[in-house]
Enzyme design. Structure first.
Site, PDB file in Angstrom:
ATOM      1  N   PRO A   1       0.830  -1.210   0.000  1.00 16.58           N
ATOM      2  CA  PRO A   1       0.000   0.000   0.000  1.00 16.58           C
ATOM      3  C   PRO A   1       0.871   1.270   0.000  1.00 16.58           C
ATOM      4  O   PRO A   1       1.933   1.289   0.629  1.00 16.58           O
ATOM      5  CB  PRO A   1      -0.804  -0.102   1.304  1.00 16.58           C
ATOM      6  CG  PRO A   1      -0.583  -1.473   1.833  1.00 16.58           C
ATOM      7  CD  PRO A   1       0.637  -2.041   1.188  1.00 16.58           C
ATOM      8  N   VAL A   2       0.407   2.284  -0.735  1.00 14.85           N
ATOM      9  CA  VAL A   2       1.193   3.523  -0.886  1.00 14.85           C
ATOM     10  C   VAL A   2       1.032   4.396   0.371  1.00 14.85           C
ATOM     11  O   VAL A   2      -0.035   4.431   0.987  1.00 14.85           O
ATOM     12  CB  VAL A   2       0.699   4.290  -2.142  1.00 14.85           C
ATOM     13  CG1 VAL A   2       1.397   5.630  -2.289  1.00 14.85           C
ATOM     14  CG2 VAL A   2       0.921   3.441  -3.383  1.00 14.85           C
TER      15      VAL A   2
ATOM     16  N   GLY B   1       3.623   3.520   5.418  1.00 19.50           N
ATOM     17  CA  GLY B   1       4.667   3.083   6.348  1.00 19.50           C
ATOM     18  C   GLY B   1       5.242   1.719   6.025  1.00 19.50           C
ATOM     19  O   GLY B   1       6.010   1.175   6.803  1.00 19.50           O
ATOM     20  N   LEU B   2       4.890   1.167   4.855  1.00 22.54           N
ATOM     21  CA  LEU B   2       5.442  -0.154   4.496  1.00 22.54           C
ATOM     22  C   LEU B   2       6.568  -0.041   3.456  1.00 22.54           C
ATOM     23  O   LEU B   2       7.002  -1.038   2.899  1.00 22.54           O
ATOM     24  CB  LEU B   2       4.335  -1.084   3.997  1.00 22.54           C
ATOM     25  CG  LEU B   2       3.333  -1.561   5.055  1.00 22.54           C
ATOM     26  CD1 LEU B   2       2.309  -2.503   4.449  1.00 22.54           C
ATOM     27  CD2 LEU B   2       4.027  -2.274   6.204  1.00 22.54           C
ATOM     28  N   GLY B   3       6.987   1.176   3.192  1.00 23.09           N
ATOM     29  CA  GLY B   3       8.177   1.361   2.351  1.00 23.09           C
ATOM     30  C   GLY B   3       7.940   1.236   0.860  1.00 23.09           C
ATOM     31  O   GLY B   3       8.858   0.875   0.118  1.00 23.09           O
ATOM     32  N   SER B   4       6.734   1.559   0.394  1.00 27.85           N
ATOM     33  CA  SER B   4       6.450   1.325  -1.026  1.00 27.85           C
ATOM     34  C   SER B   4       7.368   2.135  -1.949  1.00 27.85           C
ATOM     35  O   SER B   4       7.849   1.616  -2.954  1.00 27.85           O
ATOM     36  CB  SER B   4       4.969   1.584  -1.344  1.00 27.85           C
ATOM     37  OG  SER B   4       4.742   2.920  -1.625  1.00 27.85           O
TER      38      SER B   4
ATOM     39  N   ALA C   1      10.472   3.306  -1.488  1.00 24.27           N
ATOM     40  CA  ALA C   1      11.841   2.775  -1.526  1.00 24.27           C
ATOM     41  C   ALA C   1      11.865   1.438  -2.262  1.00 24.27           C
ATOM     42  O   ALA C   1      12.808   1.144  -3.006  1.00 24.27           O
ATOM     43  CB  ALA C   1      12.391   2.613  -0.107  1.00 24.27           C
ATOM     44  N   ALA C   2      10.805   0.630  -2.092  1.00 20.76           N
ATOM     45  CA  ALA C   2      10.775  -0.681  -2.757  1.00 20.76           C
ATOM     46  C   ALA C   2      10.681  -0.515  -4.275  1.00 20.76           C
ATOM     47  O   ALA C   2      11.318  -1.262  -5.025  1.00 20.76           O
ATOM     48  CB  ALA C   2       9.613  -1.522  -2.228  1.00 20.76           C
TER      49      ALA C   2
ATOM     50  N   ASP D   1      14.522   3.137   5.485  1.00 21.36           N
ATOM     51  CA  ASP D   1      13.683   2.406   4.517  1.00 21.36           C
ATOM     52  C   ASP D   1      14.534   1.785   3.410  1.00 21.36           C
ATOM     53  O   ASP D   1      14.430   0.591   3.128  1.00 21.36           O
ATOM     54  CB  ASP D   1      12.667   3.353   3.856  1.00 21.36           C
ATOM     55  CG  ASP D   1      11.442   3.574   4.709  1.00 21.36           C
ATOM     56  OD1 ASP D   1      11.546   3.364   5.936  1.00 21.36           O
ATOM     57  OD2 ASP D   1      10.395   3.960   4.157  1.00 21.36           O
TER      58      ASP D   1
HETATM   59  O1  PMV Z   1       8.533   5.556   5.586  1.00 20.14           O
HETATM   60  P1  PMV Z   1       7.807   5.320   6.858  1.00 20.14           P
HETATM   61  O2  PMV Z   1       6.507   5.988   6.947  1.00 20.14           O
HETATM   62  O3  PMV Z   1       7.821   3.898   7.273  1.00 20.14           O
HETATM   63  O4  PMV Z   1       8.586   6.064   8.056  1.00 20.14           O
HETATM   64  C1  PMV Z   1       9.899   6.351   8.042  1.00 20.14           C
HETATM   65  C2  PMV Z   1      10.393   6.457   9.429  1.00 20.14           C
HETATM   66  C3  PMV Z   1      10.662   7.847   9.956  1.00 20.14           C
HETATM   67  O5  PMV Z   1      11.536   7.640  11.066  1.00 20.14           O
HETATM   68  C4  PMV Z   1       9.388   8.496  10.450  1.00 20.14           C
HETATM   69  C5  PMV Z   1      11.324   8.755   8.952  1.00 20.14           C
HETATM   70  C6  PMV Z   1      12.722   8.333   8.571  1.00 20.14           C
HETATM   71  O6  PMV Z   1      13.197   8.821   7.548  1.00 20.14           O
HETATM   72  O7  PMV Z   1      13.354   7.553   9.288  1.00 20.14           O
END
Ligand code: PMV
Length: 309
Positions: free
Chosen positions: A97-98, A101-104, A106-107, A148
């Site tokens: 999911p976009v 917080g699951l890193g979409s 970067a993936a 990430d």
């Molecule tokens: O990308 P996310 O939403 O899983 O969160 C990244 C984690 C943070 O610590 C909030 C930001 C970061 O760059 O580390």
């Protein structure tokens, strides 16, 4: 000719936000969700990108210069010194999911860079992929810590300190985590920006919170390595309350966290940037399904049960 590559999703177990200020964090890959990229020679002129998940079907030149996918492709073509521009079809599919917080993001970058490097016969080391994806993350996410891109590139549990050499770690005994998605997209850039403003107003208070979170991550790593994951529950609860103090939780996240605890999870917390996106709960394997159902009843849009091993 064609080439393909995949990259997993990720969750942050401990230390989000504090990690931006040099504190420690733990993150693990989530292989149940992934991005898959295929690069193929094309009979038509141009570089056509298909990413149905975000309703993108476009030729590279029609995209804005800072488009997150288009800019990665151009950057790689420049890096590999490919001229003239090749004719390609780039197919991107994702089950991550976009903005949750699951890193979409970067993936997508990791899988795209690996697929292009394989297509053009320009091998890249993990370190090179990681550095490239970090550059891209910086363009789109303000001041990312780099956690990430690191956990997704290496696809291993990572103990992360910004700017320090990569440390992966072993899981002594596997454990089960249920991930619950609020379904509320929440750009990490915003919550990170808000925490920065609060930190600027009261550095003493916020740095105490960051230090406490750093201690939690350290104890959590020891518990995982020594095969005592049951100790993580209380640590998750403690970390969640510190994230609440930082204002990055939300009513919806708190509701899911409480629902998981009420259903017998050993601990629960938000994961990632917060305000929306995902929460995680540590559970006995036998309770995973019932905790997942309780999360759906409490409003989660979907859940993932993942084994960290
Ligand atoms: O990308 P996310 O939403 O899983 O969160 C990244 C984690 C943070 O610590 C909030 C930001 C970061 O760059 O580390």
């Amino acid at each position: 000719m064609n080439a393909s590559a995949s990259a997993p999703g990720k969750i942050i177990l401990f230390g989000e936000h504090a990690v931006v200020y040099g504190s420690t964090a733990l993150a693990v890959p989530v292989t149940q969700v992934h991005v898959d990229v295929e690069v193929l020679d094309s009979p038509r002129a141009g570089i056509f990108i298909h990413a149905p998940g975000i309703e993108l079907h476009a030729e590279l030149n029609t995209l804005p210069a800072d488009h997150p996918i288009g800019s990665v492709i151009l950057k790689m073509i420049q890096r590999f010194d490919i001229s003239p521009l090749p004719n390609l079809e780039v197919n991107i599919s994702s089950t991550i999911p976009v903005a949750s917080g699951l890193g979409s993001g970067a993936a997508v970058s990791v899988a795209l860079i690996r697929a292009l490097s394989s297509f053009f016969f320009h091998p890249l080391t993990n370190e090179q992929v990681n550095d490239l994806v970090f550059e891209i993350e910086k363009l789109h996410h303000g001041t990312p810590s780099g956690i990430d891109n690191t956990v997704i590139t290496y696809a291993k549990p990572v103990y992360f300190i910004k700017g320090q050499p990569i440390e992966t770690f072993k899981v002594g005994n596997s454990f089960t985590v249920v991930i619950g998605d609020t379904g509320i997209p929440a750009p990490t850039k915003e919550s990170v920006g808000d925490v920065r403003l609060l930190w600027l107003k009261d550095k003493t208070k916020f740095e105490e919170i960051f230090d406490e979170i750093g201690q939690i991550s350290l104890i959590a790593r020891r518990s995982i390595e020594s095969g005592k994951p049951e100790l993580l529950g209380d640590l998750m609860n403690h970390n969640h309350s510190l994230l609440q103090d930082m204002t990055v939780s939300s009513l919806e996240l708190d509701k899911l966290v409480q629902a998981a605890r009420d259903e017998g999870a050993m601990g629960a917390k938000l994961s990632g940037g917060g305000r929306g996106g995902n929460m995680i709960a540590l559970v006995d394997q036998a309770k995973a399904e019932s905790v997942a159902s309780a999360l759906i009843s409490a409003g989660a849009k979907h859940t993932i049960i993942t084994e960290i091993s």
